[in-house]
Scaffold this active site. Sequence first.
Site, PDB file in Angstrom:
ATOM      1  CG  ASP A   1       2.741   5.824   4.183  1.00  0.00           C
ATOM      2  OD1 ASP A   1       3.435   5.079   3.462  1.00  0.00           O
ATOM      3  OD2 ASP A   1       3.219   6.661   4.964  1.00  0.00           O
TER       4      ASP A   1
ATOM      5  CG  ASN B   1       6.236   7.211  -3.961  1.00  0.00           C
ATOM      6  OD1 ASN B   1       5.010   7.242  -3.944  1.00  0.00           O
ATOM      7  ND2 ASN B   1       6.941   7.303  -2.851  1.00  0.00           N
TER       8      ASN B   1
END
Length: 246
Positions: A21, A69
């Site tokens: 991330d 996502n």
Amino acid sequence: MNLKDQISLDKLPNHVAIIMDGNGRWAKQQGLVRVIGHENGTKSVRQVVEASAELGIKNLTLYAFSTENWKRPKLEVQTLMKLLVKSLKKEIKTLQDNNIKLSAIGCLNDLPKKAHSELLEVIEKTKDNSRMTLTLALSYGSREELVNAIKQIATNVKNNIISVESIDESIINKHLYTQNLPDVDLLIRTSGEQRISNFLLWQIAYAELYFTDVLWPDFTKQDLYEALINYQNRERRFGKTSEQLS
Ligand code: IPE
Ligand code: IPE
Ligand code: MG
């Protein structure tokens, strides 16, 4: 002593999983568009894959794209998918040279055709490699995985293939995308966020969690070594007392 030498090779985690991330924030910090962050993130992927294989870690699982996502701007999703194809084409040789088997978990049918077929091709070509299994979590969501598993098990009960009484942890394991993987020993998340974001909920039941502020594109072999040293200094009790372990 350098970091690598501080790692006990006989106490390596059997399965390391990483929530990669911070690509967007990395780009933003330098006044660049988010996708440049994703591009630079692929360098970190290479670093951790190489370092893990060199050390002798048997299973490395990378969270590359979640079911959630898909909600990102269309252009970002498209770029991520293109980047996946590009990386697969580029890295196939490295995977072969290093005897690394590629695998994938997630709803792979949701991937664009090109990405899906490229992925299956690399999986097929590397299927006999044995040094390390590199698993990419793509269009992966843990809750979706569990829902699918429950549906399959329920269907088997309905069709009298199994009884309700026979349902146990191993049956559930067998219906997960991760059926061929051991439980996660060490879960790393970069970028300072301390959450799981729908990743391997069942499989991390007893994983050691390691959070670092380093943004994914800045993550290097040294950062992985630090995580491993930290992991090796923990006592994993699995519910027992400290005295029982020694
Ligand atoms: C991780 O970086 C990559 C993916 C989720 C695909 P992000 O894109 O989430 O970066 P941040 O969290 O916005 O910085
Ligand atoms: C988790 O990161 C998914 C991947 C790293 C692929 P996100 O950036 O999507 O997670 P949230 O939205 O911050 O929880
Ligand atoms: Mg993020």
